[in-house]
Design an enzyme around this catalytic site. Structure first.
Site, PDB file in Angstrom:
ATOM      1  N   GLU A   1       8.486  35.274 -17.757  1.00 44.99           N
ATOM      2  CA  GLU A   1       8.243  34.240 -16.295  1.00 44.99           C
ATOM      3  C   GLU A   1       7.132  33.597 -17.237  1.00 44.99           C
ATOM      4  OE1 GLU A   1       6.619  37.362 -14.134  1.00 44.99           O
ATOM      5  OE2 GLU A   1       7.788  38.375 -13.466  1.00 44.99           O
TER       6      GLU A   1
ATOM      7  N   HIS B   1      -1.410  43.510 -12.456  1.00 46.53           N
ATOM      8  CA  HIS B   1      -2.488  43.269 -11.642  1.00 46.53           C
ATOM      9  C   HIS B   1      -3.185  43.824 -10.674  1.00 46.53           C
ATOM     10  CE1 HIS B   1      -0.786  38.986 -11.203  1.00 46.53           C
ATOM     11  NE2 HIS B   1       0.671  39.188 -11.698  1.00 46.53           N
TER      12      HIS B   1
ATOM     13  N   HIS C   1       2.769  34.189 -16.284  1.00 41.51           N
ATOM     14  CA  HIS C   1       2.469  35.327 -15.414  1.00 41.51           C
ATOM     15  C   HIS C   1       1.729  35.664 -17.195  1.00 41.51           C
ATOM     16  CE1 HIS C   1       1.142  39.653 -14.201  1.00 41.51           C
ATOM     17  NE2 HIS C   1       1.827  39.586 -15.497  1.00 41.51           N
TER      18      HIS C   1
ATOM     19  N   ASP D   1      -0.955  35.245 -12.067  1.00 42.29           N
ATOM     20  CA  ASP D   1      -0.432  33.942 -12.208  1.00 42.29           C
ATOM     21  C   ASP D   1      -0.483  32.656 -12.193  1.00 42.29           C
ATOM     22  OD1 ASP D   1       1.941  36.017 -12.266  1.00 42.29           O
ATOM     23  OD2 ASP D   1       1.908  36.412 -10.411  1.00 42.29           O
TER      24      ASP D   1
END
Length: 243
Positions: free
Chosen positions: A220, A156, A223, A163
């Site tokens: 996740e 990130h 992500h 996301d």
């Protein structure tokens, strides 16, 4: 006064009354004219409405940071870390913006085009994250299971991770089984003990993103990292917020 003269006068008066009192047919014609005039005005307003022109990524270096909304109007946004509606329960961005590196933006545009062809589009929860924000997050939750250590940084912080979820073209979110930033087994990609609709929605997101150069994290569903962005440097580029 002669009778013939009186007859002429009465005839003229009757004629004047007929001219000043519009007939039903004439009234309809007048109404039609009004509608026609309004239609013309509406068409003129429509024709003069400015068309949004988006920028081109051509000619920009792959590592340049760009604001995604400047290059397409086909994405949706719910940038949670610019609010308190996130697992930190704190606002860590000064204002909501979605920036990425150029190469990430190009891949996202291609993936989104494929989603749109199928009746969906990408919705962003988080995009590029300045390293200074990573330090804020680490101070609140200093746990590498949930927040990357800012000393090393995350993708990130490199402008190569997003996301996301999928929404219909009308903005309705697809059911992915959990909310964004749900830390538990129900959010795992390899958890197949879920309704088929949820599994299908996650599979659509995953296979399409992987097709366009992204890879996922097992725990996740939201992500995605750009493979070509993992070797970029951690950055602390900050965007300007409206005054």
């Amino acid at each position: 006064m002669k009778p013939s003269v009186l007859f002429v006068i009465l005839l003229v008066l009757a004629s004047c009354r007929n001219e000043t009192k519009p007939s039903e047919k004439g009234q309809n014609k007048k109404d039609t004219l009004k509608i026609t005039e309004n239609k013309v005005v509406m068409e003129q307003i429509t024709d003069t409405t400015p068309t949004l022109v988006y920028k081109s990524l051509e000619g920009l270096a792959d590592t340049t940071f760009v604001r995604l909304a400047d290059y397409s109007g086909d994405f949706a946004y719910d940038l949670r870390y610019a609010t308190e509606n996130n697992f930190l329960k704190a606002k860590v961005y000064d204002c909501a913006e979605c920036y990425t590196r150029v190469k990430t933006a190009k891949a996202l545009l291609k993936a989104n085009k494929e989603f749109i062809d199928k009746g969906y589009k990408i919705k962003f929860f988080d995009c590029y994250r300045p390293n200074s924000v990573q330090y804020k997050m680490w101070k609140i939750v200093p746990n590498p299971q949930y927040v990357a250590n800012p000393v090393k940084g995350s993708i990130h912080n490199k402008g190569g991770a997003v996301d996301i979820t999928l929404v219909t073209l009308k903005g309705e979110e697809l059911d992915m089984g959990t909310d964004f930033d749900f830390f538990g087994k129900r959010a795992y990609h390899d958890n197949l003990d879920l309704p088929q609709e949820i599994l299908d929605n996650r599979l659509l997101l995953k296979t399409t993103m992987e097709k366009h150069g992204f890879w996922s994290i097992r725990t996740e569903w939201w992500h995605y990292n750009l493979s070509a962005g993992s070797n970029d440097k951690v950055a602390n580029f900050k965007w300007d917020c409206p005054e």
